[in-house]
Design a protein around this motif. Structure first.
Motif, PDB file in Angstrom:
ATOM      1  N   SER A  45      99.431   9.055  28.483  1.00 35.14           N
ATOM      2  CA  SER A  45      98.170   8.843  27.771  1.00 35.14           C
ATOM      3  C   SER A  45      98.373   7.814  26.673  1.00 35.14           C
ATOM      4  N   LEU A  46      97.395   6.966  26.576  1.00 41.83           N
ATOM      5  CA  LEU A  46      97.337   6.058  25.430  1.00 41.83           C
ATOM      6  C   LEU A  46      96.119   6.469  24.627  1.00 41.83           C
ATOM      7  N   VAL A  47      96.354   6.927  23.403  1.00 44.43           N
ATOM      8  CA  VAL A  47      95.258   7.335  22.542  1.00 44.43           C
ATOM      9  C   VAL A  47      95.064   6.253  21.493  1.00 44.43           C
ATOM     10  N   LEU A  48      93.910   5.632  21.561  1.00 41.97           N
ATOM     11  CA  LEU A  48      93.639   4.534  20.639  1.00 41.97           C
ATOM     12  C   LEU A  48      93.295   5.080  19.265  1.00 41.97           C
ATOM     13  N   GLU A  49      93.269   4.178  18.317  1.00 40.31           N
ATOM     14  CA  GLU A  49      92.973   4.599  16.941  1.00 40.31           C
ATOM     15  C   GLU A  49      91.632   5.303  16.845  1.00 40.31           C
ATOM     16  N   SER A  50      90.724   4.861  17.696  1.00 41.38           N
ATOM     17  CA  SER A  50      89.378   5.434  17.656  1.00 41.38           C
ATOM     18  C   SER A  50      89.325   6.837  18.237  1.00 41.38           C
ATOM     19  N   GLY A  51      90.397   7.258  18.872  1.00 41.62           N
ATOM     20  CA  GLY A  51      90.403   8.573  19.508  1.00 41.62           C
ATOM     21  C   GLY A  51      90.181   8.503  21.003  1.00 41.62           C
ATOM     22  N   VAL A  52      89.783   7.326  21.483  1.00 43.49           N
ATOM     23  CA  VAL A  52      89.596   7.177  22.932  1.00 43.49           C
ATOM     24  C   VAL A  52      90.956   7.232  23.620  1.00 43.49           C
ATOM     25  N   ALA A  53      91.013   8.019  24.666  1.00 40.10           N
ATOM     26  CA  ALA A  53      92.287   8.194  25.372  1.00 40.10           C
ATOM     27  C   ALA A  53      92.151   7.704  26.803  1.00 40.10           C
ATOM     28  N   ILE A  54      93.169   6.996  27.250  1.00 45.34           N
ATOM     29  CA  ILE A  54      93.229   6.534  28.643  1.00 45.34           C
ATOM     30  C   ILE A  54      94.435   7.214  29.275  1.00 45.34           C
ATOM     31  N   TYR A  81      88.358  11.604  24.885  1.00 45.88           N
ATOM     32  CA  TYR A  81      88.173  11.369  23.454  1.00 45.88           C
ATOM     33  C   TYR A  81      88.879  12.498  22.706  1.00 45.88           C
ATOM     34  N   GLU A  82      89.745  12.119  21.782  1.00 42.70           N
ATOM     35  CA  GLU A  82      90.511  13.131  21.046  1.00 42.70           C
ATOM     36  C   GLU A  82      90.031  13.209  19.616  1.00 42.70           C
ATOM     37  N   PHE A  83      89.983  14.413  19.123  1.00 40.95           N
ATOM     38  CA  PHE A  83      89.531  14.607  17.753  1.00 40.95           C
ATOM     39  C   PHE A  83      90.229  15.831  17.173  1.00 40.95           C
ATOM     40  N   GLY A  84      90.040  16.025  15.868  1.00 37.55           N
ATOM     41  CA  GLY A  84      90.679  17.167  15.219  1.00 37.55           C
ATOM     42  C   GLY A  84      91.841  16.718  14.363  1.00 37.55           C
ATOM     43  N   PHE A 139      91.829  18.338  19.708  1.00 33.20           N
ATOM     44  CA  PHE A 139      91.111  18.636  20.947  1.00 33.20           C
ATOM     45  C   PHE A 139      90.769  17.339  21.670  1.00 33.20           C
ATOM     46  N   SER A 140      90.435  17.485  22.924  1.00 26.08           N
ATOM     47  CA  SER A 140      89.961  16.307  23.644  1.00 26.08           C
ATOM     48  C   SER A 140      89.031  16.726  24.765  1.00 26.08           C
ATOM     49  N   VAL A 141      88.100  15.851  25.050  1.00 26.84           N
ATOM     50  CA  VAL A 141      87.268  16.016  26.244  1.00 26.84           C
ATOM     51  C   VAL A 141      87.638  14.873  27.182  1.00 26.84           C
ATOM     52  N   ASN A 142      87.700  15.168  28.444  1.00 28.43           N
ATOM     53  CA  ASN A 142      88.191  14.177  29.403  1.00 28.43           C
ATOM     54  C   ASN A 142      87.332  14.163  30.654  1.00 28.43           C
ATOM     55  N   GLY A 143      87.264  13.016  31.258  1.00 32.40           N
ATOM     56  CA  GLY A 143      86.590  12.878  32.542  1.00 32.40           C
ATOM     57  C   GLY A 143      87.264  11.772  33.324  1.00 32.40           C
ATOM     58  N   GLY A 144      87.177  11.846  34.636  1.00 38.60           N
ATOM     59  CA  GLY A 144      87.800  10.779  35.404  1.00 38.60           C
ATOM     60  C   GLY A 144      87.720  11.002  36.891  1.00 38.60           C
ATOM     61  N   ILE A 145      88.485  10.205  37.570  1.00 37.32           N
ATOM     62  CA  ILE A 145      88.500  10.246  39.034  1.00 37.32           C
ATOM     63  C   ILE A 145      89.936  10.453  39.495  1.00 37.32           C
ATOM     64  N   LEU A 178      86.092  14.120  41.469  1.00 36.45           N
ATOM     65  CA  LEU A 178      85.668  13.919  40.080  1.00 36.45           C
ATOM     66  C   LEU A 178      86.295  15.009  39.210  1.00 36.45           C
ATOM     67  N   TYR A 179      86.644  14.632  37.997  1.00 38.05           N
ATOM     68  CA  TYR A 179      87.421  15.535  37.149  1.00 38.05           C
ATOM     69  C   TYR A 179      86.782  15.604  35.763  1.00 38.05           C
ATOM     70  N   ALA A 180      86.705  16.806  35.220  1.00 39.80           N
ATOM     71  CA  ALA A 180      86.243  16.967  33.841  1.00 39.80           C
ATOM     72  C   ALA A 180      87.046  18.094  33.198  1.00 39.80           C
ATOM     73  N   SER A 181      87.366  17.917  31.929  1.00 40.56           N
ATOM     74  CA  SER A 181      88.174  18.949  31.275  1.00 40.56           C
ATOM     75  C   SER A 181      87.974  18.931  29.768  1.00 40.56           C
ATOM     76  N   PHE A 182      88.406  20.020  29.163  1.00 38.71           N
ATOM     77  CA  PHE A 182      88.463  20.124  27.708  1.00 38.71           C
ATOM     78  C   PHE A 182      89.877  20.592  27.371  1.00 38.71           C
ATOM     79  N   ALA A 183      90.493  19.944  26.402  1.00 40.73           N
ATOM     80  CA  ALA A 183      91.877  20.304  26.094  1.00 40.73           C
ATOM     81  C   ALA A 183      92.036  20.624  24.613  1.00 40.73           C
TER      82      ALA A 183
END
Lengths: 476, 185
Positions: free
Chosen positions: A292-301, A370-373, A379-385, A423-428
């Motif tokens: 995972s690459l978590v950017l400063e903004s909290g966006v995670a790839i 997107y990671e926050f906290g 925490f993070s919410v995630n979606g993808g393929i 399709l994938y969705a999750s909360f971490a």
């Protein structure tokens, strides 16, 4: 030999260029098979525009996010820098400060330079830019520590009080949790020349504490003093710098299955019901690794590899089964000879067959999150393929005559060897376990877009997978 | 569309060019597949596999020979690959020496068209048929056949002789049947 020449020639003449009828659908069928064999590469080739545009959009989004996350800085090339002793910095005792590799050092230095333009009686040479993430923790040692001739004097009114080392420290530990520790101080008093109070060498924080200015420079986060009402100061951000992580996890899974008639193959509801009645979802599990690459903004790839094994029970019972059994008995007689008797018996009963089917797949998940906290919980919410790389199975199912048969081989033409995308969705939720290490729990849902069965099969079998990832992630 | 345009289109994965290439050569190649395959469905599968290989490897066609020849070679190779499990050694009617020489006047078979000949070939055991196709129709010599099928050259010769013998027997049987039918009239 020559006798055969006319015979052979007749065959050759008649057949060499003969044409046969080719069914119209064969070309499309062939191209579909070719597309399937070529897999991801083909899709990328044939849909390069679509995928290219998507990739560009993602890259643009990342770029904008990144640019927004980087504060505008002035040219800091003129600021001399000095490498700090990593080892010394790393030995900073817990409970004092944490030192970040990614602190926006030039900004703070610029800021200080701007608010203290003139030399005065207190001179600070060099700074350690130290974000205080948590007083209980020691994070990353500072690799490169800028040193700047800095003057804390002739300050604007709110800063006038900060002429002593004690106050300097208070100022430097600002509300942004950023401590700028002077590494060398020359304190001028009315009757004395400037007095060096800290060695110019860049010392670990621990050793600074031990020196005579230690009390002055014990780091506190409570003061909320800032650098004064200098509106031109660049804004500091509480955002964390870009971070790389590696996650590994395991997950118990449960797969919801749906079987219904393949619309292209007509109605087969009875068959679908029959299959449903003997095959039951049991449990599954998955495991994987991702970066995972978590950017400063909290966006995670995120991207990685995921293995899923879905288990089912095939429990087949066929009452009224009749079997003819041949029994051969050898009877030893009194005279020492052996007499053999053979008879057949009919046995009535129920034929039972119980097998555990295993559907396995390996996927390439691509996710955005997107990671926050804060700490210790984030925490993070995630979606993808998830792109399927391959799938295989060991499966006993009913055939269309409702008899058990092994559908595992590819030749059976029941299940695809590549089950496509899902399709994938999750909360971490992440818990800071140790330095650089977090534990996480991630409930997720994954829906398979296309059936796992082939187009030629009379039924469509679709899956939706839910699971609970339990794992560890390391910050790199 | 010229052959060059066709090739360029296929290399660029243009579906129209691929379809045109398929349309031009699929008929002839289907006949090749039918000669080697055991049944029509298998022939279709072979043709499909062969054209997938053709499209995937079209960049390897260097233009030294004809495109049709190159395509035909791939189709033949694909056909052989699909039937390679067949044992050429086990099929047979005995040794080569046991096959009586049979000479047949062209009048006996001259009336047979491609449909009849295809039917006759279909009746041959698989090994015979393959060698007969390769040697007589597709023009390979015994050394090449031996290499392609991984058999001895002698085996190839033997299988060919047996194939001819069987075909001639079939033709003679057909002729008798025709004569009987004629007399029935």
């Amino acid at each position: 030999m020559k006798n055969h020449l006319p015979f052979d020639q007749h065959f050759k003449d008649q057949l060499q260029d003969a044409e046969s009828f080719v069914p119209n659908h064969l070309f499309e069928k062939m191209m579909a098979a070719r597309d399937k064999r070529r897999g991801v590469v083909f899709y990328l080739q044939n849909n390069w525009l679509k995928y290219g545009m998507t990739a560009c959009a993602i890259m643009a989004g990342i770029g904008v996010t990144y640019l927004k996350s980087v504060p505008k800085t002035k040219n800091v090339a003129t600021i001399p820098t000095k490498t700090v002793d990593n080892h010394a910095a790393h030995q900073t005792p817990k409970g004092v400060v944490s030192v970040s590799i990614d602190a926006p050092k030039p900004l703070i230095l610029n800021h200080l330079a701007r608010i203290n333009p003139k030399p005065t009686d207190v001179e600070v040479t060099g700074h350690a830019v130290i974000p205080i993430e948590n007083q209980r923790k020691v994070v990353q040692p500072l690799v490169q520590m800028p040193v700047q001739q800095q003057h804390v004097g002739d300050l604007n009114p709110p800063m006038q009080q900060l002429k002593t080392p004690q106050n300097i420290e208070t100022v430097l530990v600002d509300a942004l949790s950023m401590a700028v520790l002077p590494l060398e101080l020359n304190v001028a008093t009315p009757d004395k020349s400037p007095k060096k109070v800290i060695s110019p060498s860049v010392a670990p924080i621990a050793s600074i504490k031990k020196q005579h200015v230690i009390e002055s420079y014990s780091v506190k986060t409570s003061p909320r003093m800032t650098f004064g009402p200098d509106l031109s100061c660049p804004n500091f951000s509480l955002r964390k710098p870009n971070r790389w992580y590696v996650d590994i996890w395991g997950s118990p899974d449960y797969v919801f299955r749906k079987i219904y008639s393949n619309p292209n193959k007509g109605e087969s509801t009875n068959y679908a019901n029959a299959r449903d009645s003997v095959e039951k979802s049991w449990y599954g599990f998955s495991a994987g690794v991702r970066g995972s690459l978590v950017l400063e903004s909290g966006v995670a790839i995120r991207a990685g590899v995921n293995y899923l094994q879905n288990n089912e029970v095939f429990d087949y019972k066929k009452p009224g089964e009749v079997r003819t059994v041949t029994i051969t008995e050898s009877i030893k007689q009194t005279d020492g000879t052996t007499r053999t008797e053979t008879r057949t018996e009919k046995h009535y009963g129920t034929y039972e067959l119980k097998k555990y089917n295993r559907y396995r797949s390996v996927d390439l998940p691509i996710q955005l999150g997107y990671e926050f906290g804060g700490m210790p919980w984030s925490f993070s919410v995630n979606g993808g393929i998830n792109f399927n790389l391959t799938s295989w199975r060991k499966a006993e199912i009913l055939d269309t005559t409702l008899q058990p048969f092994d559908a595992s081989p590819k030749d059976a033409n029941v299940f695809k060897s590549n089950i496509g995308t899902s399709l994938y969705a999750s909360f971490a939720a992440y818990y800071d376990w140790k330095d650089y290490t977090q534990l996480f729990v991630e409930p997720y849902i994954r829906h398979f877009v296309s059936p796992i069965t082939t187009n030629d099969y009379v039924l469509e079998q679709r899956y939706t997978d839910v699971g609970l990832k339990l794992g560890v992630r390391w910050r790199l | 569309m010229t052959e060059t345009e066709l090739l360029q289109g296929c290399l660029r994965e243009k579906r129209a060019a691929q379809h045109e290439l398929f349309r031009r050569y699929a008929g002839k190649m289907m006949t090749v597949c039918l000669r080697y395959a055991r049944h029509h469905a298998e022939a279709e599968d072979i043709l499909q596999d062969a054209f997938i290989r053709i499209f995937n490897n079209l960049n390897q066609f260097q233009g030294k020979g004809s495109l049709e020849g190159w395509i035909r070679r791939i189709v033949i190779n694909t056909s052989l690959k699909s039937i390679q499990k067949m044992s050429f050694q086990k099929e047979g009617l005995g040794g080569l020496e046991s096959i009586p020489e049979m000479s047949m006047l062209p009048d006996v078979y001259a009336h047979l068209g491609e449909q009849e000949l295809m039917r006759l070939i279909e009746q041959l055991p698989h090994g015979y048929r393959t060698v007969f196709n390769l040697f007589v129709i597709d023009g390979f010599n015994h050394a090449e056949i031996a290499q392609m099928l991984q058999i001895e050259e002698g085996t190839s010769r033997s299988q060919l002789a047996k194939a001819r013998y069987m075909l001639q027997k079939f033709i003679l049987q057909q002729s008798k049947t025709r004569i009987v039918k004629l007399f029935d009239y």
